[in-house]
Design a protein around this motif. Structure first.
Motif, PDB file in Angstrom:
ATOM      1  N   TYR A 188      -2.314  42.073 -54.720  1.00 44.45           N
ATOM      2  CA  TYR A 188      -2.054  43.515 -54.674  1.00 44.45           C
ATOM      3  C   TYR A 188      -2.781  44.169 -53.513  1.00 44.45           C
ATOM      4  CZ  TYR A 188      -0.158  42.693 -59.262  1.00 44.45           C
ATOM      5  OH  TYR A 188       0.598  42.205 -60.286  1.00 44.45           O
ATOM      6  N   MET A 216      -3.223  48.045 -52.644  1.00 43.18           N
ATOM      7  CA  MET A 216      -2.881  49.372 -53.178  1.00 43.18           C
ATOM      8  C   MET A 216      -3.312  50.480 -52.219  1.00 43.18           C
ATOM      9  SD  MET A 216      -1.430  48.332 -55.814  1.00 43.18           S
ATOM     10  CE  MET A 216      -0.929  49.957 -56.341  1.00 43.18           C
ATOM     11  N   TYR A 250       0.962  49.223 -61.915  1.00 42.23           N
ATOM     12  CA  TYR A 250       1.655  48.223 -61.097  1.00 42.23           C
ATOM     13  C   TYR A 250       1.515  46.805 -61.631  1.00 42.23           C
ATOM     14  CZ  TYR A 250      -3.145  47.916 -59.405  1.00 42.23           C
ATOM     15  OH  TYR A 250      -4.504  47.789 -59.343  1.00 42.23           O
ATOM     16  N   ARG A 251       0.727  46.624 -62.699  1.00 40.16           N
ATOM     17  CA  ARG A 251       0.630  45.307 -63.329  1.00 40.16           C
ATOM     18  C   ARG A 251       0.322  45.533 -64.806  1.00 40.16           C
ATOM     19  NH1 ARG A 251      -5.200  42.863 -61.086  1.00 40.16           N
ATOM     20  NH2 ARG A 251      -6.475  44.560 -61.887  1.00 40.16           N
ATOM     21  N   PHE A 308      -0.829  54.256 -57.361  1.00 39.30           N
ATOM     22  CA  PHE A 308       0.586  54.125 -57.689  1.00 39.30           C
ATOM     23  C   PHE A 308       1.415  53.467 -56.602  1.00 39.30           C
ATOM     24  CE2 PHE A 308      -1.183  57.898 -59.710  1.00 39.30           C
ATOM     25  CZ  PHE A 308      -1.056  57.524 -61.028  1.00 39.30           C
ATOM     26  N   GLU A 309       0.891  53.499 -55.396  1.00 41.80           N
ATOM     27  CA  GLU A 309       1.697  53.052 -54.269  1.00 41.80           C
ATOM     28  C   GLU A 309       1.205  51.687 -53.792  1.00 41.80           C
ATOM     29  OE1 GLU A 309       2.343  54.280 -49.617  1.00 41.80           O
ATOM     30  OE2 GLU A 309       0.708  55.117 -50.783  1.00 41.80           O
ATOM     31  N   ARG A 310       2.060  50.681 -53.948  1.00 43.75           N
ATOM     32  CA  ARG A 310       1.685  49.343 -53.510  1.00 43.75           C
ATOM     33  C   ARG A 310       2.206  49.154 -52.095  1.00 43.75           C
ATOM     34  NH1 ARG A 310       3.521  43.882 -56.699  1.00 43.75           N
ATOM     35  NH2 ARG A 310       2.388  42.401 -55.411  1.00 43.75           N
TER      36      ARG A 310
END
Ligand SMILES: Cc1ncc(C[n+]2csc(CCOP(=O)(O)OP(=O)(O)O)c2C)c(N)n1
Ligand SMILES: [Mg+2]
Length: 338
Positions: free
Chosen positions: A193, A195, A269-270, A199-201
């Protein structure tokens, strides 16, 4: 787990690093425990408002710093991203000085002027602590150039996350290091990941090692939850670097905490299940099993070591708490002048 000791006894690979003796293995466990306990306390201190600004924890990734730094000499150089508490501690910066830096105190390793993302210790050849994703990778090439220019035989080990592979500076640095045959090991900690916010990957490439081919550079993929696998790969890459051949290592790892202290544990996100599943590969648990199975440490000895580390971290917090803030006049002075 692929213990260097057993694996090397079976195979007769001439490039394999020497097996680590039992006291070194116990020291690796101590370092991994130190990073874990230190960061657990840092998380607590952050929640209490004692640490300001960004704070990116390394919990879950300990085997990467510990295994790779075990392959370095004391006069080799390290340079890191902002997720660098682990590397700083393993390099030997006293936990009290690292904690004081997180607290922004004058006794911190950067005199309270850097904070979590900017730990520095030039005398230990620890060249930071850098907040701009990928920005320090060309600095690693520069350090490598400096070593070569002066005719030294040190190497520079450079850590970065997999999202940095999207930055042009990564490609420029790899290209120059390969063309100029610089003594640098580029170590990508692929924790899956990258980040930008909670919220934004940011887009991250997963075939990191593939990039080495473009620059005619050796590469390897490494299990970053296995301290022996990291040590083995790093020792080979460091030996190559001393001969003037840079390497790109893609070390597959996982962080158990949020991206930074301002993110929830697993974010959006996970899933919690994914994190729990990954915790089954906890690198510290893996190493303690190995030490027990090999009869090198029993549970009582492991518990005693953990208690010793807890006490060291408690003392670091006390030191940081009781240390003074930097004096206003120090703001205008160079850190190296203090
Ligand atoms: C040039 C730049 N762009 C964006 C950011 C904001 N940012 C901070 S951390 C981060 C993600 C980096 O992810 P990765 O390289 O995988 O490292 P990790 O956080 O997973 O250790 C981003 C985009 C930044 N610091 N620098
Ligand atoms: Mg990442």
């Amino acid at each position: 787990m692929t213990p260097a000791t057993a694996a090397q006894a079976k195979t007769k690979d001439p490039s394999a690093p020497s097996p680590l003796p039992p006291d070194r293995l116990r020291a690796l466990l101590r370092q991994m425990l130190l990073v874990r306990r230190f960061e657990e306390k840092a998380a607590e201190a952050y929640a209490l408002g004692k640490i300001g600004g960004f704070c990116h924890l390394y919990i879950g990734q300990e085997a990467v710093a510990v295994g790779s730094i075990a392959a370095l000499r004391d006069d080799d150089y390290l340079i890191c991203s902002y997720r660098e508490h682990g590397q700083a501690l393993v390099r030997g910066i006293p936990p009290a000085e690292v904690m004081a830096e997180l607290f922004g105190k004058a006794t911190g390793c950067s005199h309270g002027k850097g904070g979590s993302m900017h730990l520095f210790d030039a005398k230990r050849h620890f060249m930071g602590g850098h907040g701009i994703v990928g920005g320090h990778i060309p600095l690693a090439a520069g350090i490598g150039f400096g070593i070569k220019y002066k005719g030294g035989d040190q190497v520079c080990l450079c850590y970065f996350g997999e999202a940095a592979v999207n930055i042009g500076a990564f490609h420029e640095a790899l290209n120059m290091a390969a063309v100029w045959k610089l003594p640098v090991v580029f170590l990508c900690e692929n924790n899956r990941y990258g980040m930008g916010t909670a919220f934004e990957r940011v887009a991250a490439l997963t075939d990191v090692a593939e990039h080495a081919k473009s620059y005619d550079m050796e590469s390897a993929e490494v299990d970053g939850m296995d301290v022996f696998a990291v040590y083995d790969a790093a020792a080979r890459a460091v030996a190559r670097a001393r001969e003037g051949h840079p390497t790109l290592l893609e070390v597959r790892t996982y962080r158990f905490m949020g991206h930074s202290m301002s993110d929830p544990l697993h974010g959006v996100y996970r899933t919690k299940e994914e994190v729990e599943e990954q915790k089954k590969r906890d690198p510290i648990v893996g190493l303690t099993h190995h030490l027990r199975d090999e009869g090198l440490m029993d549970q009582a000895a492991i518990d005693a070591l953990d208690a010793e580390v807890h006490a060291e971290v408690d003392a670091a917090v006390k030191f940081a708490d009781e240390s003074p803030d930097p004096e206003p006049a120090a703001l205008m002075r160079d850190v190296l002048a203090d």
